[in-house]
Design an enzyme around this catalytic site. Structure first.
Site, short mmCIF file in Angstrom:
data_model
loop_
_atom_site.label_atom_id
_atom_site.label_comp_id
_atom_site.label_asym_id
_atom_site.label_seq_id
_atom_site.Cartn_x
_atom_site.Cartn_y
_atom_site.Cartn_z
N ASP A 1 -24.49 -8.68 -20.93
CA ASP A 1 -23.29 -8.14 -20.29
C ASP A 1 -23.55 -6.77 -19.67
O ASP A 1 -24.54 -6.10 -19.99
CB ASP A 1 -22.17 -8.00 -21.32
CG ASP A 1 -21.47 -9.32 -21.60
OD1 ASP A 1 -21.71 -10.28 -20.86
OD2 ASP A 1 -20.69 -9.38 -22.57
N LYS B 1 -19.84 -8.35 -16.24
CA LYS B 1 -18.56 -8.33 -15.55
C LYS B 1 -17.96 -6.95 -15.73
O LYS B 1 -17.82 -6.47 -16.84
CB LYS B 1 -17.60 -9.38 -16.13
CG LYS B 1 -18.01 -10.82 -15.86
CD LYS B 1 -17.06 -11.78 -16.53
CE LYS B 1 -17.38 -13.22 -16.18
NZ LYS B 1 -17.12 -13.52 -14.77
N MET C 1 -10.21 -2.66 -22.86
CA MET C 1 -10.30 -2.54 -21.40
C MET C 1 -9.04 -1.84 -20.88
O MET C 1 -8.39 -2.28 -19.93
CB MET C 1 -10.49 -3.91 -20.76
CG MET C 1 -11.79 -4.58 -21.17
SD MET C 1 -11.91 -6.33 -20.74
CE MET C 1 -11.14 -7.09 -22.20
#
Length: 242
Positions: A40, A61, A171
């Site tokens: 990641d 991502k 996030m």
């Protein structure tokens, strides 16, 4: 699980919150044995140094940036397992929490590829430890909700606010302000304690202490991933730190 048709095996490994020494012993051992590692965006160079012998493929991502499509990652996982004995899918935090593991497991199962899941320390627990802030508190907070505003392509873009004593938003950088506005509109206290943890467990970690009202009035300025912890369980320690 049925015997795989491929000679390779895929390990979904939790990298933990960021610091290389917070990965599990099993996870570190698998990295050292891996032939291919798909990792990641939040995986650090120090972590990748544990698998210097492996072919390393970035499939990260990042919000607002061009990144690998999930369908492409699924295809890469299957193809990697068909040409290598040990494949590690290295995911930030824990693979089973906000890591789209379900989609990857479905792809592996459809291809008849064997896999194993190795848990990691999720960022909420690492942030609680780093800030010395328990997420529960006797007589005040006995429930914790982990949530994110990230949505699927066909899902409404409205963050669902959990009904819980302590809330932890993953996030939460750009979305934290909007979350705070919605919480205030639904009757949450303006002086609810909030802690923002950027780059949790890393050398450049930043901790900010604000109220829900302050969070709603000022966008979060950050260059790294942000975790937002909210709840009365944090009031005493936040006040002591001021």
């Amino acid at each position: 699980m049925n015997q795989p048709h491929s000679t390779g095996k895929v390990y979904l490994v939790g990298a933990g919150p960021g610091a290389a020494d917070l990965i599990t012993v099993r996870g570190a051992r698998l990295l050292q044995q891996a032939d291919i590692v798909l990792y990641d965006a939040l995986v650090t160079p120090d972590m990748l140094a544990l698998c210097a012998q492996a072919e390393q493929i970035s499939v990260g991502k990042r919000s607002g940036q061009r990144s690998a499509a999930q369908s492409h990652i699924n295809t890469l996982l299957v193809e990697s397992a068909q040409r290598a004995a040990i494949v590690v899918r290295l995911k930030g935090g824990d693979p089973m929490l906000f890591g789209r593991a379900d989609e990857e497991l479905n792809a592996l199962e459809a291809a008849g590829i064997d896999y194993e899941i190795v848990p990691g320390i999720t960022t909420a627990l690492a942030a609680a430890a780093s800030t010395r802030q328990p997420l529960t508190k006797r007589g005040i907070a006995r429930s914790v909700a982990l949530f994110t505003s990230s949505t699927a392509p066909d899902e409404a873009e409205e963050t669902r606010i959990p009904d819980c004593d302590t809330l932890v938003q993953y996030m939460g950088g750009r979305e934290a302000m909007l979350t705070a506005e919605r919480m205030l509109s639904r009757g949450w206290s303006p002086d609810l304690p909030v802690m923002l943890v950027e780059n949790c467990s890393r050398s450049d970690e930043v901790i900010r202490r604000v109220t829900l009202q302050q969070l709603a009035q000022e966008p979060v300025s950050a260059t790294g991933p942000v975790l937002v912890m909210m709840g009365e369980a944090m009031r005493q320690r936040i006040n002591a730190a001021r």
